[in-house]
Write a protein that holds these residues in place. Sequence first.
Motif, PDB file in Angstrom:
ATOM      1  N   CYS A  15       1.791  -4.384   4.606  1.00  0.00           N
ATOM      2  CA  CYS A  15       2.564  -3.949   4.841  1.00  0.00           C
ATOM      3  C   CYS A  15       4.452  -3.012   5.036  1.00  0.00           C
ATOM      4  O   CYS A  15       4.405  -3.861   4.316  1.00  0.00           O
ATOM      5  CB  CYS A  15       3.263  -5.195   6.400  1.00  0.00           C
ATOM      6  SG  CYS A  15       4.669  -4.572   7.317  1.00  0.00           S
ATOM      7  N   GLY A  17       6.395  -3.026   6.177  1.00  0.00           N
ATOM      8  CA  GLY A  17       7.872  -3.939   6.760  1.00  0.00           C
ATOM      9  C   GLY A  17       8.062  -5.219   5.824  1.00  0.00           C
ATOM     10  O   GLY A  17       8.864  -4.916   4.892  1.00  0.00           O
ATOM     11  N   CYS A  18       6.927  -5.258   5.771  1.00  0.00           N
ATOM     12  CA  CYS A  18       7.331  -6.818   5.413  1.00  0.00           C
ATOM     13  C   CYS A  18       6.315  -7.033   3.517  1.00  0.00           C
ATOM     14  O   CYS A  18       6.723  -8.360   3.172  1.00  0.00           O
ATOM     15  CB  CYS A  18       6.826  -7.971   6.166  1.00  0.00           C
ATOM     16  SG  CYS A  18       4.955  -7.769   6.687  1.00  0.00           S
ATOM     17  N   CYS A  30       1.872  -4.434  10.492  1.00  0.00           N
ATOM     18  CA  CYS A  30       1.456  -5.473  10.285  1.00  0.00           C
ATOM     19  C   CYS A  30       1.969  -6.272  12.299  1.00  0.00           C
ATOM     20  O   CYS A  30       3.247  -5.895  12.361  1.00  0.00           O
ATOM     21  CB  CYS A  30       1.871  -6.759   9.834  1.00  0.00           C
ATOM     22  SG  CYS A  30       3.644  -7.625   9.763  1.00  0.00           S
ATOM     23  N   CYS A  33       5.408  -7.197  11.840  1.00  0.00           N
ATOM     24  CA  CYS A  33       6.798  -6.044  11.911  1.00  0.00           C
ATOM     25  C   CYS A  33       7.213  -5.504  13.213  1.00  0.00           C
ATOM     26  O   CYS A  33       7.702  -5.352  13.736  1.00  0.00           O
ATOM     27  CB  CYS A  33       6.378  -5.424  11.132  1.00  0.00           C
ATOM     28  SG  CYS A  33       7.049  -6.451   9.397  1.00  0.00           S
TER      29      CYS A  33
HETATM   30 ZN   LIG Z   1       4.391  -6.857   8.019  1.00  0.00          ZN
END
Ligand SMILES: [Zn+2]
Length: 240
Positions: A15, A17-18, A30, A33
């Motif tokens: 992902c 984001g994370c 994901c 996120c």
């Molecule tokens: Zn994520």
Amino acid sequence: MLKLSALDLVYPRSCFGCGLTCNQDEGFLCWECLAEVIFVKPPFCSLCGDPISGKIDHAYVCYFCTSLPRFFDKARSSILYDGILRKALQAFKYQAGLWLYHDLVSLIYACTTAQLNVDRIDMVTCVPLHARRRRKRGYNQSYLLAKGLSSKIDKPLKKNLLKRIRSTKSQTDLTARERITNLEAAFKAKKGACVKDQHILLVDDIMTTGVTVNECARTLKEAGASEVSVVTVARGSQRF
Ligand SMILES: [Zn+2]
Ligand SMILES: [Zn+2]
């Protein structure tokens, strides 16, 4: 564009984001996120779609829309320009983060179908980049979003309706008044652009004061367009 391939099974995508494994069919954010993303929800200005804090249960037009001439008929954005989506849009625009395409097109598509009357739209176009900037970047991020959206809503993409005839300073650090002066006479309708009596959906990645899309809408209206709707992935906060 990008497709889930057999390689994804061997090397699961992470992902954006994370960094954890992303199990969506397509896209690089994901569910966790995406759940953090702040969507633009009512109440908002019925013209420009800018969110308003507090409770308003009647049609409301914001200070910006009452004090400046607006040439677009309706503008809407999917999410607030903040958090992970702010990073994703910056990567998409400045760092060739084209793998974020699916995520961003999905957001703009959801906003378009929920907020605009798709049946009444005749064609889709994008905010143009000046040729020099497009050459340097290698692509126009707004064009890619418009392309993805036009195929999802099944409306023709007209990428050459507008032309940026003046290279302008980046709008990022300018106030609304400075943005207006900066963009004066920056756009021109391309010769032979058939927009007469057409309802045009104008696509951009982010809208803040709306000066850019307003100038594009003005140009399209002067060329004969009957209606210009605007949709952007993100909404930045307005600065005076
Ligand atoms: Zn994520
Ligand atoms: Zn407004």
